[in-house]
Design an enzyme around this catalytic site. Structure first.
Site, mmCIF file in Angstrom:
data_model
loop_
_atom_site.group_PDB
_atom_site.id
_atom_site.type_symbol
_atom_site.label_atom_id
_atom_site.label_comp_id
_atom_site.label_asym_id
_atom_site.label_seq_id
_atom_site.Cartn_x
_atom_site.Cartn_y
_atom_site.Cartn_z
ATOM 1 N N GLY A 28 0.816 -1.209 0.000
ATOM 2 C CA GLY A 28 0.000 0.000 0.000
ATOM 3 C C GLY A 28 0.850 1.260 0.000
ATOM 4 C CB ALA A 29 1.907 3.933 1.373
ATOM 5 C CG LEU A 30 -0.754 1.696 -3.894
ATOM 6 C CD1 LEU A 30 -1.868 1.278 -4.851
ATOM 7 C CD2 LEU A 30 0.318 0.604 -3.822
ATOM 8 C CG HIS A 34 3.530 1.038 -5.422
ATOM 9 N ND1 HIS A 34 3.681 2.028 -4.504
ATOM 10 C CD2 HIS A 34 4.062 -0.079 -4.857
ATOM 11 C CE1 HIS A 34 4.261 1.555 -3.426
ATOM 12 N NE2 HIS A 34 4.523 0.278 -3.608
ATOM 13 C CD GLU A 145 15.716 -2.872 -12.491
ATOM 14 O OE1 GLU A 145 16.061 -1.701 -12.727
ATOM 15 O OE2 GLU A 145 15.976 -3.823 -13.238
ATOM 16 C CB VAL A 173 9.389 5.746 -10.624
ATOM 17 C CG1 VAL A 173 8.784 7.092 -10.987
ATOM 18 C CG2 VAL A 173 8.927 4.679 -11.609
ATOM 19 C CG LEU A 181 8.814 8.098 -6.835
ATOM 20 C CD1 LEU A 181 7.485 8.031 -7.589
ATOM 21 C CD2 LEU A 181 8.914 9.426 -6.097
#
Ligand code: PAF
Length: 255
Positions: A28-30, A34, A145, A173, A181
Site C-alpha cells: 500500500g501507500a501507493l 507502484h 528495482e 521511478v 520513490l
C-alpha cells in the site's frame, strides 16, 4: 475492480480468470513507482491483480511496522482508476493459518546488505511472496528495482522451487530531484526531504563507496552500507532520529 478481503473468495474467482494474469504485490501507500508496475502489468496481461498487505513478518521492529504509512482509500481509488481487475486485501489470520510455523529461508545473499541490518527481513519477504504467488497463481509478477536485493532473491526462489511464474524487474521511478520513490518518503520532514536526494546524487557520482559513505555521514546520515555488486552501487542510509527513516537506493554503473 473487484475487491477481495477473503483469500478463499479470491481463489474461487481465480479459477474463472483465463488468459495471462499479471500480479503486483504491494504494502500500500501507493506512489508513481507502484503505478508504473501496475501500468506495465495492464499492458502485458489480460487481467491484473494487485495485493495490499502490510506483512508484519518482514519488519524487524514494531515501531517500523507502526510507522508504515496507510492510505487504503486513496490506493483503491487509484487502482480502480488505472483499470486493475482485482484488489486482494488479505487479513493476518488468513495469510498465516499455520501460526508462523513454516517459512522460506535463503542461506546466502539474504544475509548481506539489507539482510545484515534487518534481521529476519528476507525470511518475512520470501515467505509472504511465496504465499501470495500460490494464492494468485500469476503468469507474471512485477517488482521494482529499488528493492533490487528483494527482486533478486525472489527471482532465485522462483527458480529454486520451480514456480511457474515470470518475475519481471521494473526500473526505479524518481522524483525530479533524483529521490527514488518510496512509501517511506511520506514520513520525511520537509528538511529531511530536501537532504534526501543527496543519496542518489552521491551514488551516481564518481566518488568511491568509502567516499560516498564519508560524505553522507558528514551530512548527518547514518549510513548502513554502500556496496558495489552486480554492476550496481547499492546504499541504505537512515535520516533523522526518533524515529529515523531508512532509505535505500541503487544505480546501474556505467562501464
Ligand atoms: O516490496 C514490497 O512492497 C514488499 O516487500 C512485498 C514484495 C509486497 C512483500 O510484502
Amino acid at each position: 475492480m473487484r475487491v477481495f478481503d477473503s483469500i478463499t473468495d479470491f481463489m474461487n474467482k481465480r479459477q474463472s480468470l483465463d488468459g495471462p494474469l499479471g500480479f503486483v504485490p504491494t504494502m500500500g501507500a501507493l506512489h508513481d513507482g507502484h503505478e508504473s508496475l501496475v501500468k506495465r502489468s495492464l499492458r502485458e496481461n489480460k487481467n491484473t491483480v494487485v495485493s495490499i498487505y502490510v506483512n508484519p513478518t518482514q519488519f524487524d521492529s514494531n515501531e517500523d511496522l507502526e510507522a508504515y504509512p496507510e492510505t487504503l482509500l486513496k490506493d483503491s481509488e487509484k487502482l480502480e482508476f488505472l483499470g486493475v481487475d482485482a484488489l486482494l486485501l488479505p487479513k493476518l489470520t488468513q495469510m498465516y493459518p499455520d501460526s508462523f510455523r513454516y517459512e522460506i529461508t535463503e542461506k546466502d545473499f539474504s544475509y548481506e546488505m539489507c539482510g545484515a541490518y534487518r534481521s529476519g527481513h528476507f525470511v518475512g519477504v520470501l515467505t509472504v511472496v511465496m504465499k501470495l504467488l500460490n494464492i494468485v497463481r500469476p503468469n507474471r509478477a512485477y517488482f521494482g528495482e529499488k528493492d533490487y536485493q528483494q527482486y533478486s532473491l525472489i527471482k532465485d526462489m522462483v527458480e529454486a522451487f520451480f514456480l511457474d511464474v515470470e518475475i519481471i524487474p521494473c526500473p526505479i521511478v524518481r522524483d525530479p530531484d533524483g529521490l527514488a520513490l518510496s512509501s517511506r518518503n511520506l514520513n520525511l520532514s520537509s528538511c529531511q526531504r530536501i537532504k534526501a536526494p543527496l543519496i542518489y546524487e552521491l551514488i551516481s557520482s564518481k566518488s568511491s563507496d568509502d567516499e560516498v559513505r564519508l560524505k553522507l555521514t558528514k551530512e548527518g546520515f547514518d549510513v548502513e552500507y554502500v556496496q558495489t555488486k552486480f554492476g550496481r552501487r547499492f546504499i541504505a542510509a537512515k535520516i533523522g532520529t526518533d524515529p529515523s527513516i531508512r532509505l535505500i537506493d541503487n544505480v546501474e554503473l556505467m562501464t
